[in-house]
Motif scaffolding. Structure first.
Motif, mmCIF file in Angstrom:
data_model
loop_
_atom_site.group_PDB
_atom_site.id
_atom_site.type_symbol
_atom_site.label_atom_id
_atom_site.label_comp_id
_atom_site.label_asym_id
_atom_site.label_seq_id
_atom_site.Cartn_x
_atom_site.Cartn_y
_atom_site.Cartn_z
ATOM 1 N N LYS A 12 37.223 43.260 38.617
ATOM 2 C CA LYS A 12 36.465 42.258 37.859
ATOM 3 C C LYS A 12 35.938 41.213 38.821
ATOM 4 O O LYS A 12 36.444 41.062 39.943
ATOM 5 N N MET A 13 34.911 40.501 38.397
ATOM 6 C CA MET A 13 34.405 39.411 39.212
ATOM 7 C C MET A 13 35.481 38.341 39.273
ATOM 8 O O MET A 13 36.240 38.133 38.320
ATOM 9 N N MET A 14 35.560 37.651 40.402
ATOM 10 C CA MET A 14 36.632 36.694 40.713
ATOM 11 C C MET A 14 37.948 37.418 40.943
ATOM 12 O O MET A 14 39.010 36.794 40.941
ATOM 13 N N GLY A 15 37.869 38.729 41.129
ATOM 14 C CA GLY A 15 39.045 39.517 41.456
ATOM 15 C C GLY A 15 38.663 40.546 42.504
ATOM 16 O O GLY A 15 37.826 40.292 43.360
ATOM 17 N N GLN A 16 39.261 41.764 42.410
ATOM 18 C CA GLN A 16 38.949 42.819 43.373
ATOM 19 C C GLN A 16 37.617 43.485 43.034
ATOM 20 O O GLN A 16 37.398 43.886 41.897
ATOM 21 N N VAL A 17 36.742 43.617 44.026
ATOM 22 C CA VAL A 17 35.475 44.325 43.854
ATOM 23 C C VAL A 17 35.346 45.322 44.998
ATOM 24 O O VAL A 17 35.559 44.964 46.161
#
Lengths: 303, 303
Positions: free
Chosen positions: B270-275
């Motif tokens: 997710k955005m603001m997480g793992q990409v």
């Protein structure tokens, strides 16, 4: 209608005063205007290894520190046609794993006293390494300490996390060239970092300079975005500069604004829903955005 | 560790067979390979008013329909140096509010029998108008009906919604040039439309061609993305093509993959997480991605 909020159309120019209550003041175009030493000292230019079109000389004088990320030093070097000019535009640091830094460029800058900082550790990328270098530079300068010996693997990480405890109160604007607009996964990872880095290190304020616009974060709460006048960032004054508010975090955002062609009230924006694009900045010297979460925005650059 | 899922590193080439159960088959590079009439007939090239670098002649032969969105016709016209060549590469339709279509270009294509369709209504943009034109074209062709008179304000919208009930079962791949990579709000609005349009009209499959990559949607469930070989889209075979999985919808996505340098198992993105960025396509003729929500992905193009 109340679910979708309300929209108001404004004329080309509106006067927007600073909010009276608590708010974040954001000066996104400081890299084009800062003159006072105390202001320009906190503007950092970060050059990565991607093509850029901007007039480097015009922004150089407004930035107190210049860092090249690995092959970014090649770009800086090749921007100029002769060594005389290159010597007038020396970066302060060149940082990275140096898988793209050319030998002749490294030698050129090294021989002119630029700090060359190899960091071979592969658990951070060149961008993160450069950001640590910037944080350390400001903290040590404030403490009146000299630049230390840096281990060539993960020295910057160790100094930042262990010796400096990974935090700083010094507000820094980092203007990063060309991290947006290439391969799309790199663009989106940069935007992801825009959100994450400010959450982790709230003294850092990132601005991505592309060939078309400036991209930055508005913070949860009330933001007053201000500039001396719009012609500073958009020379073509025939119509107000284009802009967008882009909900690329992990939550929907409720917006209230004052100073856009289409101002909104209690307007919920999220991906797969309503997104404000092709809006225009009509606030003469600034605009206000109140948001329930951090949200990224872009403003057309036409220099 | 289980919260973050697991990651597996693969060699440069892996054989990935089609999944045995229900799955979506996606052939993103059909615009470079379709030869059979029945296949190329469902590939549409959509040209917008932005610069592009791709070799138009190489993809033209694999696309059964070409639509220019307003000033996209100027781009097509100016791509060629003489009228003889232009006549070999005529679009089928030019659609839009014509605020940027040049008169000489309009006259040129009109005189060669290209359908020029002004649509002055301002509640849709040129991209949406072009998509309606494409839907109507395929439905009427299938029904053996001629192209109708189209009202110049919102005629396409009326025909599509009222006469054709706004739905179609004909699978269509739309290859859109240059909708990504300019102003960032336009880029993100295009990505937003990538998700929304497929949700509303599931017969449409969009592929955005940029100067660096191809961007498209993987669908909730199991996806088998397939191609004859990787050299078709990435001539430089010294290392596997770069790619990313970009959670730009409105929810976190749990991923399982087979066929990447870094394959994942129960990995939440997710955005603001793992990409996942700077990953690589190692599946020789395809790869598998299972996802709990639609997710966009990009693959390096090096033609």
């Amino acid at each position: 209608m109340s679910d979708e909020g309300e929209v108001f159309e404004r004329p080309d120019t509106v006067v927007v005063n600073a909010p009276s209550g608590n708010h974040h003041t954001i000066e996104p175009f400081a890299f084009l205007t800062s003159v006072k030493e105390s202001e320009r000292n906190h503007n950092v230019l970060l050059i990565s290894n991607q093509p850029f079109k901007i007039d480097l000389k015009a922004i150089w004088t407004h930035c107190g520190l210049v860092v090249c990320s690995d092959g970014g030093a090649n770009r800086l070097h090749d921007y100029f046609t002769n060594d005389k000019e290159r010597e007038d535009f020396l970066p302060n640091y060149v940082v990275g794993d140096f898988d793209s830094l050319r030998d002749n460029v490294k030698r050129f800058y090294q021989s002119r006293g630029v700090k060359i900082i190899p960091q071979y550790g592969q658990y951070s990328n060149d961008f993160q390494k450069s950001v640590r270098c910037i944080q350390i530079h400001f903290l040590l300068s404030e403490q009146g300490k000299p630049w230390p010996e840096v281990d060539e693997d993960d020295g910057l990480k160790d100094i930042w996390e262990k010796e400096l405890h990974g935090s700083s109160n010094i507000d820094i604007r980092i203007y990063a060239l060309s991290v947006i607009g290439g391969r799309f996964d790199q663009t989106i990872q940069s935007i992801n970092q825009l959100y994450i880095l400010h959450k982790e290190q709230s003294n850092l304020h990132f601005f991505f300079i592309t060939n078309y616009d400036l991209i930055f974060l508005l913070y949860k709460g009330v933001n007053y975005v201000t500039y001396p006048n719009r012609a500073i960032f958009c020379k073509d004054t025939s119509s107000p500069p284009l802009c967008g508010l882009l909900p690329l975090g992990d939550k929907p955002v409720t917006l209230n604004s004052f100073g856009f062609r289409y101002d909104v009230k209690n307007w919920v924006t999220k991906m797969m829903g309503q997104v404000s694009s092709s809006n225009r900045v009509v606030g003469e010297k600034g605009f206000i955005v109140e948001c329930t979460e951090d949200i990224s925005m872009n403003i057309e650059l036409n220099l």
